[in-house]
Design a protein around this motif. Sequence first.
Motif, mmCIF file in Angstrom:
data_model
loop_
_atom_site.group_PDB
_atom_site.id
_atom_site.type_symbol
_atom_site.label_atom_id
_atom_site.label_comp_id
_atom_site.label_asym_id
_atom_site.label_seq_id
_atom_site.Cartn_x
_atom_site.Cartn_y
_atom_site.Cartn_z
ATOM 1 N N MET A 165 35.575 16.949 -100.241
ATOM 2 C CA MET A 165 34.715 16.099 -99.029
ATOM 3 C C MET A 165 35.915 15.782 -98.435
ATOM 4 O O MET A 165 35.338 15.750 -97.150
ATOM 5 C CB MET A 165 34.179 14.982 -100.027
ATOM 6 C CG MET A 165 33.101 15.355 -100.973
ATOM 7 S SD MET A 165 32.180 14.010 -101.318
ATOM 8 C CE MET A 165 31.255 13.410 -100.114
ATOM 9 N N LEU A 166 37.060 15.527 -98.684
ATOM 10 C CA LEU A 166 38.010 15.013 -97.780
ATOM 11 C C LEU A 166 38.495 16.041 -96.731
ATOM 12 O O LEU A 166 38.759 15.910 -95.450
ATOM 13 C CB LEU A 166 39.170 14.397 -98.426
ATOM 14 C CG LEU A 166 40.401 14.066 -97.384
ATOM 15 C CD1 LEU A 166 40.095 12.908 -96.649
ATOM 16 C CD2 LEU A 166 41.730 13.611 -98.500
ATOM 17 N N LEU A 167 38.529 17.296 -97.387
ATOM 18 C CA LEU A 167 38.798 18.591 -96.445
ATOM 19 C C LEU A 167 37.614 18.705 -95.451
ATOM 20 O O LEU A 167 37.952 19.103 -94.256
ATOM 21 C CB LEU A 167 38.980 19.789 -97.499
ATOM 22 C CG LEU A 167 39.211 21.230 -96.720
ATOM 23 C CD1 LEU A 167 40.727 20.967 -96.048
ATOM 24 C CD2 LEU A 167 39.213 22.161 -97.886
ATOM 25 N N ASP A 168 36.461 18.692 -95.949
ATOM 26 C CA ASP A 168 35.176 19.014 -94.762
ATOM 27 C C ASP A 168 34.731 17.814 -94.197
ATOM 28 O O ASP A 168 33.581 17.854 -93.793
ATOM 29 C CB ASP A 168 34.317 19.701 -95.721
ATOM 30 C CG ASP A 168 34.702 21.006 -96.178
ATOM 31 O OD1 ASP A 168 35.611 21.622 -95.418
ATOM 32 O OD2 ASP A 168 34.154 21.509 -97.251
ATOM 33 N N TRP A 169 35.397 16.537 -94.115
ATOM 34 C CA TRP A 169 34.728 15.240 -93.919
ATOM 35 C C TRP A 169 34.330 15.210 -92.346
ATOM 36 O O TRP A 169 33.183 14.961 -92.138
ATOM 37 C CB TRP A 169 35.678 14.111 -94.108
ATOM 38 C CG TRP A 169 35.066 12.886 -94.150
ATOM 39 C CD1 TRP A 169 35.049 12.068 -92.789
ATOM 40 C CD2 TRP A 169 34.478 12.022 -94.728
ATOM 41 N NE1 TRP A 169 34.564 10.782 -92.957
ATOM 42 C CE2 TRP A 169 33.859 10.808 -94.160
ATOM 43 C CE3 TRP A 169 34.033 12.285 -96.123
ATOM 44 C CZ2 TRP A 169 33.237 9.853 -94.697
ATOM 45 C CZ3 TRP A 169 33.269 11.367 -96.929
ATOM 46 C CH2 TRP A 169 32.671 10.011 -96.271
#
Length: 361
Positions: A165-169
């Motif tokens: 989720m942090l990667l694709d936020w």
Amino acid sequence: MALPVREQVKYWCIALAVLFLLLMLLGSVILPFLVGGAMAYFLDPVADRLQRLGLSRVAATTVITLIGLLLMVLIVLSVIPTLISQTSALINAAPEIAKRLQGFMIEKFPELTDSTSTIRTTLAEIGAAIQAKGATLAQGVLTSALSLLSAVVFIVVVPVVTFYMLLDWDHMVARIDAMLPRDHAPVVRRLAGEINDALSAFVRGQLTVCVALGTFYATTLMLVGLQFGLVVGAIAGAITFIPYIGALVGGALAIGLALFQFWGDWVSIGLVAGIFAIGQFLEGNVLTPKLVGKSVGLHPVWLMFALSVFGSLFGFVGMLVAVPVAAAMGVLIRFAIAQYQASTLYQGVSGQDSAPPEDVR
């Protein structure tokens, strides 16, 4: 042609009802995803800053994940065993504390020696209940904690969810923005920005206050020699986000334990009380104004109401979403009040003719 207002309200209400239904039916299932999403939300500014320093999004996310895992391992190896041992020791010492309380009460109030005294009978029953249920309570608390926060969820699932989720936020935010109704996109973006400002200011600031106060209480209580100081500090710090409750519960627990441990040593008892007085001063005059600020818009009563309602309706998952929902509802209510004050219903025809309404935020 835009949908009529009545139709729009109907669709938004249906979406809200589906969301609440999912929280009720899938609370335990979506818990790791809520926790992972919350952690990604908190860490996104850190990732953005690392990107501005020259790292790619993948590299920034990897660095944050590795540092987070390292900190988790250090906490598990250094703090958790002491916390568990002190908690178990406190529960095991509860019967002895009850006996000493009974002796203290009888010494100060000799009339309690009467076997028919209601207070004496009540104290004896409390001591017997604690002695009989102490081990069961400890085992039950441990079992509940393990069932709620299982090792698999918080060691494997949550870090993985957080990483992706942090990667694709930024992509997720852009995708959601692209799905907004075109007629209302500017207003939704503005309201979302206000909700984000309120939520980030409150949650990130309040978590920092909780960690700072918990560390302060635990360290200073252990330095003055209070048994179970780490447990008391952890409890007081963990519930500091509920206004006044953290200091009251932690202070009462710490002073009560100090009275039994240091009875007659009024300097040590005064030091324990002074620690919580200093903690309250720091929280109210230094930490909260600096880290949380006064422009968040989350009144303490409103926050406690949201925590109570969502906690009773959805359990632990409800408590996780209570603060975001409270922040969002606060912004939406202020927006609705501003719209009402700008409308003919509030101003009347003469009011609109005389002066333009102010933009009330």
